[in-house]
Scaffold this motif. Structure first.
Motif, PDB file in Angstrom:
ATOM      1  N   MET A 107       0.824  -1.219   0.000  1.00 13.42           N
ATOM      2  CA  MET A 107       0.000   0.000   0.000  1.00 13.42           C
ATOM      3  C   MET A 107       0.852   1.261   0.000  1.00 13.42           C
ATOM      4  N   GLY A 108       2.168   1.101   0.129  1.00 13.46           N
ATOM      5  CA  GLY A 108       3.051   2.263   0.149  1.00 13.46           C
ATOM      6  C   GLY A 108       3.101   2.965   1.494  1.00 13.46           C
ATOM      7  N   LYS A 109       2.666   2.286   2.554  1.00 12.51           N
ATOM      8  CA  LYS A 109       2.732   2.878   3.898  1.00 12.51           C
ATOM      9  C   LYS A 109       4.157   2.752   4.435  1.00 12.51           C
ATOM     10  N   THR A 110       4.493   3.632   5.391  1.00  6.13           N
ATOM     11  CA  THR A 110       5.851   3.597   5.927  1.00  6.13           C
ATOM     12  C   THR A 110       5.901   3.182   7.393  1.00  6.13           C
ATOM     13  N   LYS A 111       4.713   2.918   7.973  1.00  5.77           N
ATOM     14  CA  LYS A 111       4.694   2.654   9.405  1.00  5.77           C
ATOM     15  C   LYS A 111       3.599   1.659   9.767  1.00  5.77           C
ATOM     16  N   LEU A 112       3.891   0.792  10.743  1.00  5.53           N
ATOM     17  CA  LEU A 112       2.882  -0.090  11.336  1.00  5.53           C
ATOM     18  C   LEU A 112       2.582   0.411  12.744  1.00  5.53           C
ATOM     19  N   MET A 113       1.297   0.383  13.101  1.00  6.21           N
ATOM     20  CA  MET A 113       0.902   0.851  14.430  1.00  6.21           C
ATOM     21  C   MET A 113      -0.035  -0.147  15.074  1.00  6.21           C
ATOM     22  N   ALA A 114       0.025  -0.235  16.406  1.00  2.13           N
ATOM     23  CA  ALA A 114      -0.897  -1.103  17.126  1.00  2.13           C
ATOM     24  C   ALA A 114      -0.853  -0.805  18.612  1.00  2.13           C
ATOM     25  N   GLU A 115      -1.807  -1.375  19.310  1.00  2.00           N
ATOM     26  CA  GLU A 115      -1.745  -1.424  20.762  1.00  2.00           C
ATOM     27  C   GLU A 115      -1.293  -2.832  21.128  1.00  2.00           C
ATOM     28  N   THR A 116      -0.831  -2.994  22.363  1.00  2.79           N
ATOM     29  CA  THR A 116      -0.535  -4.347  22.830  1.00  2.79           C
ATOM     30  C   THR A 116      -0.871  -4.443  24.315  1.00  2.79           C
ATOM     31  N   GLY A 117      -1.259  -5.632  24.746  1.00  9.39           N
ATOM     32  CA  GLY A 117      -1.577  -5.842  26.156  1.00  9.39           C
ATOM     33  C   GLY A 117      -0.367  -6.448  26.833  1.00  9.39           C
ATOM     34  N   ALA A 118      -0.224  -7.765  26.733  1.00 10.90           N
ATOM     35  CA  ALA A 118       0.919  -8.439  27.331  1.00 10.90           C
ATOM     36  C   ALA A 118       2.190  -8.244  26.508  1.00 10.90           C
ATOM     37  N   GLY A 119       2.053  -7.709  25.295  1.00 11.00           N
ATOM     38  CA  GLY A 119       3.224  -7.422  24.486  1.00 11.00           C
ATOM     39  C   GLY A 119       3.482  -8.423  23.370  1.00 11.00           C
ATOM     40  N   GLN A 120       2.697  -9.507  23.320  1.00  8.80           N
ATOM     41  CA  GLN A 120       2.946 -10.533  22.305  1.00  8.80           C
ATOM     42  C   GLN A 120       2.677  -9.988  20.894  1.00  8.80           C
ATOM     43  N   HIS A 121       1.557  -9.285  20.744  1.00  4.31           N
ATOM     44  CA  HIS A 121       1.259  -8.709  19.425  1.00  4.31           C
ATOM     45  C   HIS A 121       2.287  -7.649  19.064  1.00  4.31           C
ATOM     46  N   GLY A 122       2.684  -6.845  20.058  1.00  2.00           N
ATOM     47  CA  GLY A 122       3.671  -5.806  19.800  1.00  2.00           C
ATOM     48  C   GLY A 122       4.988  -6.385  19.303  1.00  2.00           C
ATOM     49  N   VAL A 123       5.422  -7.492  19.901  1.00  5.63           N
ATOM     50  CA  VAL A 123       6.682  -8.115  19.492  1.00  5.63           C
ATOM     51  C   VAL A 123       6.559  -8.681  18.070  1.00  5.63           C
TER      52      VAL A 123
END
Ligand SMILES: *Cc1c(COP(=O)(O)O)cnc(C)c1O
Length: 401
Positions: A107-123
């Protein structure tokens, strides 16, 4: 038409569940994601690159293991496990995070963003961002940051910016609000990457599609191993992504029953479990319609389980639909059963499971004696390295030392 092709409908509804209830500034951005996903996910270039990533970066296909010792111990059905714990980073979450990262790139995006709880999705998302050379911004409650320090360290090593969220309960719910607020400011250049089959349309569809590989591989591997399909397939359900991955491989097979296992925590009292389908009612949460655990004011209720990855008062809309239509069955395992399964699988099979996945193992151990001659395939969604300190410091080393 097959179930997967016809569900969800164009507006993102699985029966009466799903949809997208968005703040007006986000509507055009979600429309852009819908259109882009529709186009890009069917292109040969995208499919070819994702295949390469699955094979050479993630280490797919993951095997199926026959759990002979556990099956012998339980008596009755034969138990098998799809080994998502053997994915790079140790869980099924990388399946959809790599897909979302590749989508962002196309899509030509330059960044991924999210929230995370325990951090598993963030990692997992930070891993995908590093691979694709994208920036990564993860919002996380201050309480969770203190509790999950190793995951915060991992995200930082992987190059992500971790934004501490210090208002309200300083946990997952506030992290969602904070991440969405920040996303509204940057939606032209960033892609919001949701961590399960939840959120507004098209995310329940996108994440299911990226997890579908689990079910596709499992169906073929199981048939190769045994000459038949499993009688029962089972997976733990937090938001429901690892379960949808496995279920989707068998959803048109009449002879295979599908079982979602929710977290019963310490008791069936509201606030002491996370069994949304078992005890919840219809409602709206985070921009979509599903089943929700509500408090006396109708707000999302506090939840508890020993497995922080199952800690969510809602559930993916497709699971609410599969439950209401009787296409899948939902049950629960409590903290004690999950811990017992955690110790048993470690000691007797040489596999330390994530506490989340241990709920599926507990289900198999409970059902096996009642189903002689049958086979049960569970999704072992992740490995338990992240849980060993907590488990041994809090509960010791299990009974059969
Ligand atoms: C996050 C997580 C889960 C729960 O998420 P689902 O979307 O319900 O699959 C389950 N297992 C592991 C190992 C996880 O990290």
């Amino acid at each position: 038409m097959s179930y997967l092709k016809s569900t969800p409908n164009r507006d993102g509804f699985f029966g009466e569940y799903g949809g997208a209830m968005l703040p007006p500034p986000l509507e055009p951005h979600f429309k852009e994601i819908c259109e882009a996903y529709d186009r890009i996910s069917k292109s040969a270039d995208f499919i070819a690159e994702l295949r390469q990533i699955r094979k050479h970066f993630q280490g797919r296909p993951t095997p199926i293991s026959y759990l002979k010792n556990l099956s012998d111990m339980c008596g009755g059905a034969q138990i098998y496990a799809k080994r998502e714990d053997l994915n790079h980073t140790g869980a099924h979450k990388l399946n959809h995070c790599m897909g979302e990262g590749l989508l962002a790139k196309f899509m030509g995006k330059t960044k991924l963003m999210a929230e995370t709880g325990a951090g598993q999705h963030g990692v997992a998302l930070a891993t995908a961002a590093a691979y694709f050379g994208l920036e990564c911004e993860i919002h996380m409650g201050e309480i969770d940051i203190a509790k999950e320090a190793p995951n915060v360290t991992r995200m930082k090593l992987l190059g992500a910016t971790v934004v501490p969220v210090g208002f309200g309960g300083r946990s997952l719910k506030e992290a969602v609000d904070s991440a969405f607020g920040s996303y509204i400011e940057q939606a032209d250049t960033a892609l919001f990457a949701i961590g399960s089959v939840v959120g507004p349309h098209p995310f329940p569809l996108i994440v299911r599609d990226f997890q579908h590989i689990v079910g596709v591989e499992a169906r073929e591997q199981f048939f190769d191993m045994t000459g038949d399909l499993p009688d029962m397939v089972a997976a733990c359900v937090g938001g429901g992504s690892n379960a949808m991955g496995l279920f989707s491989g068998f959803i048109d097979d009449e002879s295979v029953s599908l079982h979602g296992v929710e977290a019963m925590g310490t008791s069936s009292k509201l606030g002491e479990h996370a069994a949304t389908i078992t005890f919840g009612e219809d409602g709206d949460i985070h921009g979509f319609r599903t089943m929700v655990l509500k408090d006396e004011n109708g707000d999302p209720a506090p939840v508890h389980t020993v497995a922080s990855g199952l800690d969510y008062p809602g559930v993916g809309p497709e699971h609410a639909h599969l439950y209401r239509t009787g296409k899948a069955n939902y049950t629960s395992a409590n903290d004690k059963e999950a811990l017992n399964a955690f110790y048993k699988l470690s000691r007797h099979e040489g596999i330390i499971p994530a506490l989340e996945s241990a709920h599926a193992v507990a289900f198999a151990m409970r059902e096996a004696p009642k189903n002689p001659g049958k086979s049960i395939l569970i999704n072992l969604s992740g490995r338990g390295d992240k849980d060993i300190d907590y488990v041994t410091e809090t509960f010791g080393f299990g009974d059969d030392q």
